[in-house]
Design an enzyme around this catalytic site. Structure first.
Site, mmCIF file in Angstrom:
data_model
loop_
_atom_site.group_PDB
_atom_site.id
_atom_site.type_symbol
_atom_site.label_atom_id
_atom_site.label_comp_id
_atom_site.label_asym_id
_atom_site.label_seq_id
_atom_site.Cartn_x
_atom_site.Cartn_y
_atom_site.Cartn_z
ATOM 1 N N GLU A 67 55.232 28.650 24.898
ATOM 2 C CA GLU A 67 54.431 28.485 23.678
ATOM 3 C C GLU A 67 55.213 28.851 22.404
ATOM 4 O OE1 GLU A 67 49.946 29.148 25.450
ATOM 5 O OE2 GLU A 67 50.958 30.860 24.544
ATOM 6 N N GLU A 90 49.770 24.760 31.609
ATOM 7 C CA GLU A 90 48.807 25.864 31.607
ATOM 8 C C GLU A 90 47.442 25.308 31.259
ATOM 9 O OE1 GLU A 90 49.514 29.360 29.300
ATOM 10 O OE2 GLU A 90 51.647 29.454 29.795
#
Length: 462
Positions: free
Chosen positions: A159, A358
């Site tokens: 991320e 995810e």
């Protein structure tokens, strides 16, 4: 339908799973000295994957996983973040990778999941320093060379956009920075330095592991206009560009987009660059675009922009709610269509294969005396999201590589909460009590095994 060779599995991070915080030569990371919130857990044991990896990987294989994304603890490899290599730490990841391959599971190795070695943090401050870039380059060089031929999928960071945006809000001492202009300068310097270090890793993969693929990863949060007021539409578009679109541009094209360049010029927030940086970015773009997806969010012009403070508030459930959607116990909207929007937009932005690595729902759960959890809500959540992903493939023509759930086994949350459970596998511990850490299968375990066996064609819970 999903293509042949579609990748199914799960994702975790090192500090949320491994434990063994001071064993076999591991150095301290910033998580090891992080203050523990009242009622939460520290990171010293987590779920003890360090000692139980074989059992856990066999359980993953039992579901039919063919891919597993994990992060490496940088301070387990380089206790000081640079310099002397810890051979015992390297040997641990050798064992993990070999065990995954023996069980038919492709390892996806992420080299940084926010857990900076403490020695580097003290020496360089944070990712605003080029010293961090140089240290990461040496770490990358070792890991890619060592695992070439065994690891086919690499990520430099978890991320990346979220890290730059949120950590730009705080100084190296962890204290908030009150000046918005200084916050922007910091986050853009972090963004640039991480992009340069990521490009160095692309270069290393091309050199040492040319058969492997390397992806850039963002957290993707679709930004919906709060109303049909054109001002809200513009605000939502600008928020999406600032949070993910601009980073994705660099992943795919190797160039900073014009809207970002103009902002830097207008606001005086351009990062400091070294000679050759832009050429490095241009020559080393990514093979695929990976992302996490958990929720969408409404944006209104009245918010006054979208910056680090708003994003930090989002992850604690503090922003505006969408009246058309339900939310989890943590205030995160449940929006399967948002996953379709996510992969559509990433595909249109980058024209790179998209990989959902995810996705999941955290729920407070307690197992019965046999360790069983009847988690029909998790089955329904994932069923709806997989159906939305199939529509993106079948109807929208998106090239999707795979679907990995977050926390396929119960792990500590990013805030150190064991009570926030995502897994198909129950781990017998609480926030404060380690108990016996016994693993047991939830109802969703057999359901996901059927999903994988049919490549996503059979999604019913019968």
């Amino acid at each position: 339908m999903f293509p042949k060779g579609f990748l199914w599995g799960g994702s975790v991070s090192s500090m949320q799973t491994e434990g063994a915080w001071n064993e076999d030569g591991k150095g301290l990371s910033i998580y090891d000295v992080m203050p523990v919130k009242e009622g939460h857990s520290d990171w010293k044991t987590a779920i003890d994957f360090y000692h139980r990896y074989e059992e856990d990987i066999r359980l993953f294989a039992g579901m039919g996983f063919n891919c597993y994304r994990f992060s490496v603890s940088w301070s387990r490899i380089f206790p000081e973040g640079e310099g002397q290599v810890n051979e015992k730490g390297l040997a641990f990841y050798d064992r993990v990778v070999d065990c995954l391959l023996e069980n038919g599971i492709e390892p996806m190795m992420c080299l940084y999941h926010f857990d900076t070695p403490l020695a580097l943090q003290r020496k360089y401050g944070d990712w605003t320093s080029r010293g961090m870039v140089k240290a990461f380059e040496a770490y990358v060089d070792l890991m890619v060379r060592h695992f070439a031929g065994r690891v086919k999928y690499f990520l430099p960071y978890n991320e990346q956009n979220a890290y730059a945006l949120i950590f730009g809000l705080m100084g190296p001492d962890g204290r908030p920075i009150p000046d918005p202009k200084e916050v922007d300068r910091r986050r853009y310097q972090i963004m640039h330095n991480m992009l340069v270090a990521g490009a160095n890793m692309v270069q290393a993969v091309r050199k040492y592991a040319p058969e492997a693929k390397i992806g850039g990863m963002v957290n993707y949060t679709p930004m919906y206009p709060a109303t049909c007021d054109p001002k809200d539409v513009v605000a939502a578009r600008k928020a999406g560009r600032a949070y993910t679109g601009q980073t994705l541009n660099v992943f795919a094209c190797g160039e900073y987009p014009l809207d970002l360049l103009r902002e830097w010029e207008r606001e005086g927030t351009a990062p400091v660059m070294e000679q050759g940086d832009l050429e490095l970015l241009k020559a080393n773009t990514y093979d695929f675009a990976a992302h996490s997806y958990y929720f969408s969010m409404p944006i209104s012009a009245s918010m006054g922009g979208f910056g680090p403070a708003q994003m930090l508030s989002t992850f604690t459930g503090g922003l505006a709610k969408n009246p058309y959607l339900k939310a989890s116990e943590w205030g995160w909207t449940i929006d399967p269509d948002g996953l379709r929007v996510t992969v559509d937009e990433i595909w249109q932005e980058t024209h790179l294969p998209v990989f959902t690595i995810e996705c999941g729902i955290g729920v407070k759960e307690e197992a019965d005396e046999n360790g069983y959890v009847d988690d029909v809500y998790r089955i329904e959540y994932l069923r709806q999201h997989i159906e939305a992903l199939k529509k993106a493939v079948d109807e929208d023509g998106v090239d999707v590589m795979g679907f990995l759930t977050w926390g396929p086994i119960d792990i500590l949350s990013s805030q150190g909460e064991m009570k926030k459970r995502y897994g198909f596998i129950y781990v017998n511990r609480t926030d404060q009590d380690l108990k016996d850490l016994k693993r047991s299968k939830k109802r969703s375990y057999d359901w996901f095994r059927k999903v994988i066996a049919t490549n996503g064609e059979e999604l019913s819970d019968e």
